[in-house]
Write a protein that holds these residues in place. Structure first.
Motif, PDB file in Angstrom:
ATOM      1  N   GLY A 103       0.768  -1.235   0.000  1.00 46.56           N
ATOM      2  CA  GLY A 103       0.000   0.000   0.000  1.00 46.56           C
ATOM      3  C   GLY A 103       0.792   1.274   0.000  1.00 46.56           C
ATOM      4  O   GLY A 103       0.254   2.347   0.299  1.00 46.56           O
ATOM      5  N   ASN A 104       2.069   1.207  -0.346  1.00 46.85           N
ATOM      6  CA  ASN A 104       2.893   2.413  -0.399  1.00 46.85           C
ATOM      7  C   ASN A 104       2.415   3.306  -1.552  1.00 46.85           C
ATOM      8  O   ASN A 104       2.350   2.878  -2.706  1.00 46.85           O
ATOM      9  CB  ASN A 104       4.362   2.031  -0.599  1.00 46.85           C
ATOM     10  CG  ASN A 104       5.297   3.207  -0.411  1.00 46.85           C
ATOM     11  OD1 ASN A 104       5.080   4.269  -0.966  1.00 46.85           O
ATOM     12  ND2 ASN A 104       6.349   2.994   0.363  1.00 46.85           N
ATOM     13  N   THR A 105       2.080   4.549  -1.244  1.00 47.95           N
ATOM     14  CA  THR A 105       1.497   5.448  -2.255  1.00 47.95           C
ATOM     15  C   THR A 105       2.534   6.223  -3.063  1.00 47.95           C
ATOM     16  O   THR A 105       2.177   7.022  -3.936  1.00 47.95           O
ATOM     17  CB  THR A 105       0.555   6.459  -1.565  1.00 47.95           C
ATOM     18  OG1 THR A 105       1.300   7.189  -0.584  1.00 47.95           O
ATOM     19  CG2 THR A 105      -0.610   5.753  -0.892  1.00 47.95           C
ATOM     20  N   SER A 106       3.816   6.002  -2.790  1.00 49.23           N
ATOM     21  CA  SER A 106       4.853   6.772  -3.487  1.00 49.23           C
ATOM     22  C   SER A 106       5.253   6.157  -4.825  1.00 49.23           C
ATOM     23  O   SER A 106       6.040   6.730  -5.568  1.00 49.23           O
ATOM     24  CB  SER A 106       6.096   6.902  -2.594  1.00 49.23           C
ATOM     25  OG  SER A 106       6.684   5.626  -2.384  1.00 49.23           O
ATOM     26  N   VAL A 107       4.712   4.976  -5.146  1.00 47.80           N
ATOM     27  CA  VAL A 107       5.088   4.277  -6.379  1.00 47.80           C
ATOM     28  C   VAL A 107       4.332   4.867  -7.566  1.00 47.80           C
ATOM     29  O   VAL A 107       3.163   5.263  -7.446  1.00 47.80           O
ATOM     30  CB  VAL A 107       4.799   2.763  -6.250  1.00 47.80           C
ATOM     31  CG1 VAL A 107       5.229   2.024  -7.521  1.00 47.80           C
ATOM     32  CG2 VAL A 107       5.501   2.193  -5.032  1.00 47.80           C
ATOM     33  N   ASN A 108       4.989   4.901  -8.733  1.00 48.56           N
ATOM     34  CA  ASN A 108       4.378   5.391  -9.960  1.00 48.56           C
ATOM     35  C   ASN A 108       3.046   4.672 -10.226  1.00 48.56           C
ATOM     36  O   ASN A 108       2.991   3.440 -10.209  1.00 48.56           O
ATOM     37  CB  ASN A 108       5.351   5.153 -11.124  1.00 48.56           C
ATOM     38  CG  ASN A 108       4.807   5.697 -12.429  1.00 48.56           C
ATOM     39  OD1 ASN A 108       3.765   5.269 -12.918  1.00 48.56           O
ATOM     40  ND2 ASN A 108       5.538   6.638 -13.016  1.00 48.56           N
ATOM     41  N   PRO A 109       1.963   5.419 -10.490  1.00 47.84           N
ATOM     42  CA  PRO A 109       0.631   4.807 -10.694  1.00 47.84           C
ATOM     43  C   PRO A 109       0.595   3.746 -11.788  1.00 47.84           C
ATOM     44  O   PRO A 109      -0.128   2.753 -11.663  1.00 47.84           O
ATOM     45  CB  PRO A 109      -0.257   6.003 -11.055  1.00 47.84           C
ATOM     46  CG  PRO A 109       0.420   7.165 -10.405  1.00 47.84           C
ATOM     47  CD  PRO A 109       1.893   6.880 -10.512  1.00 47.84           C
ATOM     48  N   GLU A 110       1.368   3.931 -12.847  1.00 43.14           N
ATOM     49  CA  GLU A 110       1.383   2.942 -13.925  1.00 43.14           C
ATOM     50  C   GLU A 110       1.992   1.623 -13.453  1.00 43.14           C
ATOM     51  O   GLU A 110       1.527   0.538 -13.821  1.00 43.14           O
ATOM     52  CB  GLU A 110       2.166   3.487 -15.133  1.00 43.14           C
ATOM     53  CG  GLU A 110       1.454   4.595 -15.892  1.00 43.14           C
ATOM     54  CD  GLU A 110       0.097   4.134 -16.420  1.00 43.14           C
ATOM     55  OE1 GLU A 110       0.022   3.009 -16.963  1.00 43.14           O
ATOM     56  OE2 GLU A 110      -0.876   4.886 -16.280  1.00 43.14           O
ATOM     57  N   ILE A 111       3.036   1.711 -12.635  1.00 49.98           N
ATOM     58  CA  ILE A 111       3.656   0.505 -12.080  1.00 49.98           C
ATOM     59  C   ILE A 111       2.690  -0.185 -11.118  1.00 49.98           C
ATOM     60  O   ILE A 111       2.560  -1.413 -11.116  1.00 49.98           O
ATOM     61  CB  ILE A 111       4.984   0.854 -11.374  1.00 49.98           C
ATOM     62  CG1 ILE A 111       6.007   1.335 -12.409  1.00 49.98           C
ATOM     63  CG2 ILE A 111       5.524  -0.344 -10.594  1.00 49.98           C
ATOM     64  CD1 ILE A 111       7.327   1.782 -11.806  1.00 49.98           C
ATOM     65  N   VAL A 112       2.005   0.615 -10.302  1.00 50.74           N
ATOM     66  CA  VAL A 112       1.004   0.062  -9.374  1.00 50.74           C
ATOM     67  C   VAL A 112      -0.052  -0.714 -10.152  1.00 50.74           C
ATOM     68  O   VAL A 112      -0.411  -1.841  -9.797  1.00 50.74           O
ATOM     69  CB  VAL A 112       0.332   1.188  -8.542  1.00 50.74           C
ATOM     70  CG1 VAL A 112      -0.842   0.633  -7.740  1.00 50.74           C
ATOM     71  CG2 VAL A 112       1.336   1.847  -7.612  1.00 50.74           C
TER      72      VAL A 112
END
Length: 328
Positions: free
Chosen positions: A24-33
């Protein structure tokens, strides 16, 4: 079962990044998520909760301790908590204390071993001695259905509910009043106060019935009702007891609500589906559980530092045939 390493290989993303996404880390690039989550869903990824708890991550597990899982009221509490928790991505572990303080303490030990993220407690006692062991918890927790000083709680006032029942019975009216339960119960205390507010002489007109030997108690209660020449009002401390009392009265040929009116507590399916229907106090379980989930998650996301809140849900009397007197 797919692992984080395999998700990393299939998506071309580093394993640490996969770990951050799935935790649930929100710092990751949305496309990678999006890519990682799609892969995880496609391959039915299941997190290792034990490993997550050991490395300090959230387990997405909440616990609830109830005194009697066989009581429909507590079953409804569990069902509603599960429903609301699922909306937030959490699962519920259920513990049954069986009205035993020793077992309640054992439940507490197990909860700490499971490293759950938070706890809902229906305590056996709300005094400091009963609550003290739970104050040692390092996870957020709150009391549901009851109130205790210095502890987050979501509840209805049993005392106020007892007063509401007293007013209902005096309006019917009845001449003699019975409480089925213990005199230490706040429902009884409220019932007494409500009767006194209506100028009822409780020394002459109120009697409590409680005996662990149920057959003996019911024999005495039925005999008392049959001897009375006026209508009797009976308040049972929960719907299960109300059902037991109703069966004894009907079995003895007592007319409900002509000779005796009956009121229960909790408004479970027992009171709703029986014939005649049993008047009962509705604790608005759905609202209580929605509020409890919101409050507990609020504690969790504020690291348990949220100001202690006592949230009182308004109780309501659901009037049914067991206490409904038709106007002549």
């Amino acid at each position: 079962m797919i692992t984080m390493a395999e998700i990393a290989r299939l998506t071309g993303v580093s394993q640490p990044t996969v770990s951050r996404v799935l935790n649930g880390n929100t710092s990751v690039n949305p496309e990678i998520v999006k890519k990682v989550m799609a892969c995880a869903r496609e391959h039915n990824y299941q997190p290792n909760m034990i490993a997550r708890s050991l490395n300090g991550s959230r387990t997405c597990l909440l616990a609830v301790i109830v005194p009697d899982i066989s009581n429909p009221f507590f079953a409804d509490i569990i069902k509603n908590l599960e429903h609301e928790a699922e909306k937030e991505g959490y699962s519920i572990l259920i513990f049954n204390s069986e009205y035993s303080q020793k077992k309640e303490r054992k439940c507490l030990e197990l909860i700490q071993q499971y490293r759950v993220d938070g706890l809902f407690l229906v305590p056996l006692r709300t005094d400091e001695e009963g609550i003290c062991p739970f104050r040692q918890l390092t996870i957020p927790w709150l009391i549901i259905t009851k109130h205790a000083e210095g502890v987050h709680s979501v509840f209805i006032s049993h005392k106020k509910a007892g007063q509401v029942i007293a007013r209902h019975m005096t309006e019917i009216p009845v001449q003699k009043y019975i409480f089925v339960g213990k005199k230490t119960d706040s429902k009884y205390i409220g019932f007494v106060q409500g009767l006194q507010e209506q100028q009822i002489d409780i020394e002459k007109n109120l009697i409590d019935f409680w005996d662990m030997d149920k057959e003996k108690m019911l024999e005495r209660l039925v005999s008392f009702v049959q001897r009375e020449t006026h209508r009797v009002g009976i308040f049972a401390f929960n719907d299960v007891e109300a059902l037991i009392v109703m069966n004894a009265l009907l079995g003895a040929g007592v007319d409900l609500p002509g000779k005796a009116v009956l009121v229960g507590f909790d408004n479970t399916f027992i009171s709703q589906k029986m014939i005649p229907g049993i008047t009962s106090v509705d604790q608005h379980i759905d609202e209580m559980c929605q509020t409890a989930i919101k409050e507990l998650l609020g504690q969790m996301y504020h690291d348990g530092k949220k100001t202690v809140r006592h949230i009182e849900i308004e109780a309501e009397l659901a009037v049914r045939a067991s206490s409904k007197i038709e106007e002549q």
